[in-house]
Scaffold this motif. Sequence first.
Motif, short mmCIF file in Angstrom:
data_model
loop_
_atom_site.label_atom_id
_atom_site.label_comp_id
_atom_site.label_asym_id
_atom_site.label_seq_id
_atom_site.Cartn_x
_atom_site.Cartn_y
_atom_site.Cartn_z
N ARG B 37 15.21 19.55 34.49
CA ARG B 37 15.13 18.24 33.84
C ARG B 37 15.50 17.18 34.86
N THR B 40 15.32 9.66 35.11
CA THR B 40 14.88 8.66 36.09
C THR B 40 15.92 7.57 36.32
N GLU B 359 4.18 16.17 25.21
CA GLU B 359 4.52 17.60 25.26
C GLU B 359 3.22 18.33 25.58
N PHE B 372 5.52 21.23 29.75
CA PHE B 372 5.93 19.94 30.30
C PHE B 372 6.32 19.02 29.15
N ASP B 373 7.48 18.36 29.30
CA ASP B 373 7.91 17.38 28.31
C ASP B 373 8.29 16.10 29.01
N MET B 374 7.99 14.98 28.39
CA MET B 374 8.42 13.69 28.92
C MET B 374 8.79 12.77 27.76
N ASP B 393 15.48 8.17 29.96
CA ASP B 393 14.11 8.62 30.25
C ASP B 393 14.16 9.92 31.06
N VAL B 395 11.89 13.69 32.45
CA VAL B 395 10.78 14.65 32.49
C VAL B 395 11.39 16.04 32.56
N GLN B 396 10.71 17.00 31.99
CA GLN B 396 11.25 18.36 31.90
C GLN B 396 10.11 19.35 32.09
#
Lengths: 269, 403
Positions: B37, B40, B359, B372-374, B393, B395-396
Amino acid sequence: MFKAKKQSSWLKLIVASSLVLITASFASHAEPANKGLEIAKERKARDQGWGDSESVSLMVLKNAQGDESVREMRIKALEVQGDGDKGLTIFDEPRDVKGSAFLNFSHVNKPDDQWLYLPALKRVKRIASRNKSGPFMGSEFAYEDLASFEVAKYTYKYLRDETVNGELCWVIESTPTDRYSGYTKQVTWIDQSEYRVQKIDFYDRKKSLLKTLIFDQYKLYLDKYWRAHKMTMTNHQTGKSTDMIAKEINFKVGLTDNDFNQNSLRRAR
Amino acid sequence: MIKPAAFILLSISSLLPFSASQAVEYEFIGSLGAQGRYFTEQANDPQQTKSQLSVFAEPELYLQWNDGDDSFTAKPFLRVDSADDERTHFDIREAVWLHVQDDWELRVGINKVFWGVTETLHLVDIVNQTDGVESFDGEEKLGQPMVQFSLFKDWGYLDVFILPYFRERTFAGEEGRLRGQFKIDTDSAIYESSQEQNHIDFAANWRNTYDFLDLSLNVFKGTSREPEFVAKLDSTGEPTGELIPFYPQITQFGALVQYVNEAWLWKLETINRGGDTIDDYNAMVGGFEYTLVGIGDSTTDLGWVVEYAYDERDANEVATQNDISLAARIVMNDIDSTEILAGFSQDLEFSDSRALFIEANTRVGDSSKLIFDMWLFSGDDPQDISSQFEQEDFVQLSYEWYF
């Protein structure tokens, strides 16, 4: 006079026999209009009374480059008199979808009822019934290709006789009555010895040939019911194909309505 | 009560090639995975991490006997996180015995139950506690000890639950993210009931399908799964800056409706919740899912998910007090089962307050998935509780292997 009389009787004979011939030719033209339906009815009639079944099946998905991917599943089926059949499909491969299960109530005069069970969320999701034309598990089979055959789902037109897979067949054009079908028509080859489907051509919404399904390795069950152990669907537009292989089919295993509800879907293994 | 050890012995005996008994069948499956993870923005609290790596394991042992009329499932779960002590956690997701008869079922043990039809918010779903450190969307749940009796009749499905032990919600720790600016001291949780975690809760759910209509009514009485928060005080009575979860006793009535019409799925969930220490309130979430099959002559399906959420509580108590969500679900129907869900939620009361999410997942090889997750958040009005996530915020990327 005599001569003339004789001529007239000859004339009568010619007219009469022409009429017979014309009537006969009308009759032979009229016959195909319901011959297709009669064959479809007999096909359905010969497949009634099987009760319930359980099978283990493999789907081998192939792309145009020849890469393969395998799906494995078990399918439970229950014959329903007067309506479409019930089906419960439990997925075993690929491993990430293991335990997912699909419950389908096929109907003759209304859209099918469909539910999907997602084991990670323990959630049963209802599927909008119009999705029947979509691909099943990324294969070349659409959901509707796997639904039970019901006479009222199509209108029929007998086309010709033709030999396919070494069997003399009736060739019948079937037009889906459901406007949400993915097809404008199907052309079906049914063998004249046992009323088994040997081949189906599927035409897409633009009326061009989309897919061909070939039935192979028929085996007889309970002395009455023929089941193809290999069905190969080829997509002519993408070059992809899917083999559906039945490894094992067992009939009359004692399934009831209780094996086809949302509770049994939740605990399907 | 079934003793798992006894069944493991039985299953080992069934592994022996010449074992006379084939009565017990077993299955051992599960998944292992790794996740990264990246946040930002730096959080207000300098202790909080900017990135975290973790690994997880979720094996599953399944045994069945009596031709499948009895079964036992054990599913432990472990995640080890590089930055967040609270996210490093172990849970028994399932350890449950199931007995099946023609028209009834009995489950005893630890299990998970899901109630609901909507996608963006699970309002009615109350039996299991949310595993708050596991995923941001609240979809992951902790195992709940229960006795569940299920009845299936012409008039529908009825489930009755006795829930003898309460699970506290998990929250990110000091170094963790997605906790807002407050530290939550889960070790000091307080309860309305003097029995605390040993309070016995009850729940019941009825559901039935009438052609194109699904209906469900349910009731829950016991310890609220959703805590309120009180300021933690030090010995001199001064606030420490930390929060303590408070779990009130509640009675919740829930109803849900789903209507299927061709390509449309119409959905509605509503609840009424009341209790001695909370104000009674109503909440709802509803909307539709519309699916276009085979867009542009491809095999790709495009589904639109539109849902509106309303809650009588204030925006400083609940994020979904007056919010609309719009999402597109793209299902490729390819060999790798690629799916993408992308959308946003907009608060209709605080116009700057919104969240954007993606997702996406696809299969890699025969038995692995890449996910992918954001999530991107905006809105800094302190009256809106979702402003807590303004700097979160992230991203994962997750890799999961199934065996």
